[in-house]
Motif scaffolding. Structure first.
Motif, PDB file in Angstrom:
ATOM      1  N   ALA A 161       0.710  -1.317   0.034  1.00 47.42           N
ATOM      2  CA  ALA A 161      -0.097  -0.029   0.044  1.00 47.42           C
ATOM      3  C   ALA A 161       0.746   1.222  -0.063  1.00 47.42           C
ATOM      4  N   ASP A 162       1.770   1.264   0.671  1.00 46.34           N
ATOM      5  CA  ASP A 162       2.910   2.369   0.807  1.00 46.34           C
ATOM      6  C   ASP A 162       4.027   2.415  -0.344  1.00 46.34           C
ATOM      7  N   ARG A 239       0.196   5.786  -4.724  1.00 41.69           N
ATOM      8  CA  ARG A 239      -0.787   4.845  -4.288  1.00 41.69           C
ATOM      9  C   ARG A 239      -1.790   4.236  -5.418  1.00 41.69           C
TER      10      ARG A 239
END
Length: 359
Positions: A161-162, A239
Motif C-alpha cells: 500500500a505504501d 498509491r
C-alpha cells in the motif's frame, strides 16, 4: 521525469566524475542516500553505480575468506558472484527452504563458533514471483549469530500500500541487518544501494567494496531522477498507480490461466509463464515477435534446464484491452510454436537414412 533528469544535470556545477570516495558525491546523491535510508527505516544508506554492483559489493566488501555465506539457491547472479568472489565457504539451501537453512547454520556453528555467517535472500524472487518468510529468517539469524541480507530490487516502490514492498508488508522495515536494491526496476534510472544500521559500516563499504570505490558514482541526473520517483511513490498518485498495477497483475494472471497457461508464484509486477523446453520456448518466442508483442524469454542459465519461461512485466497504465490482446497473441504463438515443435520433434526422432558403406 525527463525534465527532472535534465534539470538535475544542469544544476550540478561541481565535478562529479569519480567514485563516491573521490569527487563522486553531489548534493543530489547525498540527499538520495538519506531518502533511501529513511524510506527503509534504516539509519544509513550507500549508493552504488548499479544494482548488480550493490549486490556483488555488499558481499565481497564484508565477507572475509574464512567467513561463510548461506544463500537461497535462486539468489540473483550478483549475489552468487559476490559470494564466490569473497569465500570458498558458500552454502546453498533449496529455494525458500527455511528448515534447510537452519540445518546449514547449525552445522556451521557446530564447527565454527567465531567466523561470520552472512545469510542472503530476496524479498521477491523475480523468476518465480515468490517470497521468503523474512521474519523467520531474521529470527534464525539472531539465534545463530548470522547477518541477514535482503535484496529488495524487484518489489520496492511497486508493491504494498505504501510502496515498501514485501519487507514492509511483513513488518520487517528496519529489522534486516542489510538491505540492498536496484533503481532500474521502479525508479527509472541506473544505480543501486545498500542500507545498513551504522555509519561505520557504511564508510567501511565505501572504501572496501570494489564496485563502490572503483566505479564512477551516480550522476546528478540519475540521483535527481530517483528522488523524483520516490516523490511519486510516496504520493497519492503513487498509491493510485500501485492499485492500478495490482488490478492489471490480477487480470493478466486470470486471463493467462483461463487460456491454459501455468503462471508462477504470487501476484507481482513480474508475471512468469511456464513453457518448459528451451527449444519449444524459442519457437513460441519467434511467433510472439511476429505478432508484434514483446515477451522476455528466460532460459538456462538464468533458470534451470527444462524450465524456460516468459517473463511478462506489467505496468499501471496498461489497459484491459492491452492485456486481452497480449494474452491472445501469446496463446496463438504458443499454439503455432507447439505445432512447429511437434513437426520438428518427429523429424528429430526419425532414424537416419542408411549410408553407403565403404568396402
Amino acid at each position: 521525469m525527463t525534465r527532472i533528469t535534465h534539470r538535475g544535470e544542469c544544476r550540478c556545477l561541481e565535478p562529479w566524475t569519480g567514485s563516491s570516495v573521490l569527487l563522486g558525491n553531489t548534493p543530489q546523491s547525498v540527499a538520495l542516500e538519506r531518502h533511501v535510508a529513511d524510506f527503509l527505516d534504516m539509519p544509513e544508506a550507500l549508493l552504488f553505480p548499479t544494482g548488480w554492483a550493490a549486490g556483488y559489493g555488499v558481499i565481497k566488501g564484508l565477507v572475509r575468506p574464512a567467513d561463510h555465506v548461506v544463500m537461497d539457491g535462486l539468489s540473483h547472479s550478483c549475489l552468487q558472484e559476490g559470494a564466490q568472489a569473497a569465500t570458498h565457504n558458500v552454502h546453498r539451501f533449496h529455494h525458500n527452504a527455511l528448515a534447510e537453512c537452519r540445518a546449514l547454520l547449525e552445522e556451521i556453528r557446530a564447527h565454527d563458533a567465531h567466523h561470520g555467517i552472512m545469510v542472503v535472500t530476496e524479498s521477491l524472487f523475480s523468476m518465480n514471483s515468490d517470497s521468503p518468510n523474512i521474519v523467520a529468517l531474521r529470527a534464525l539469524c539472531h539465534e545463530l549469530d548470522a547477518t541477514l541480507v535482503v535484496d529488495v530490487a524487484h518489489d520496492l516502490g511497486n508493491l504494498g500500500a505504501d510502496g515498501k514492498g514485501v519487507i514492509g508488508d511483513q513488518g520487517m522495515l528496519g529489522h534486516a541487518d542489510l538491505v540492498m536494491g536496484s533503481f532500474s526496476k521502479t525508479f527509472c534510472s541506473n544505480g543501486g544501494f545498500v542500507a545498513c544500521h551504522t555509519r561505520a559500516l557504511k564508510e567501511y563499504l565505501r572504501f572496501y567494496s570494489p564496485p563502490c570505490i572503483f566505479s564512477n558514482a551516480l550522476s546528478p541526473s540519475q540521483a535527481a531522477t530517483v528522488l523524483k520517483a520516490f516523490e511519486i511513490i510516496e504520493s497519492a498518485e503513487g498509491r493510485r498507480l500501485r492499485e492500478q498495477l495490482l488490478g492489471n497483475i490480477l487480470e493478466l494472471r486470470r486471463q493467462l490461466e483461463e487460456a491454459g497457461f501455468e503462471v508462477y508464484g504470487e501476484p507481482s509486477a513480474i508475471v512468469c509463464v511456464k513453457i518448459g523446453s528451451e527449444a519449444l520456448a524459442r519457437l513460441v518466442s519467434r511467433h510472439v515477435q511476429d505478432a508484434g508483442r514483446l515477451a522476455n524469454l528466460v532460459e538456462y542459465p538464468a533458470v534451470a534446464k527444462g524450465q524456460a519461461r516468459f517473463r511478462l512485466q506489467v505496468m499501471a497504465n496498461h489497459t484491459h484491452g492491452n492485456i486481452r490482446d497480449a494474452v491472445a497473441a501469446l496463446k496463438a504463438a504458443n499454439a503455432a510454436g507447439r505445432s512447429a515443435f511437434d513437426r520438428l520433434g518427429a523429424a528429430w526422432l526419425q532414424p537416419p537414412e542408411p549410408t553407403a558403406r565403404w568396402h
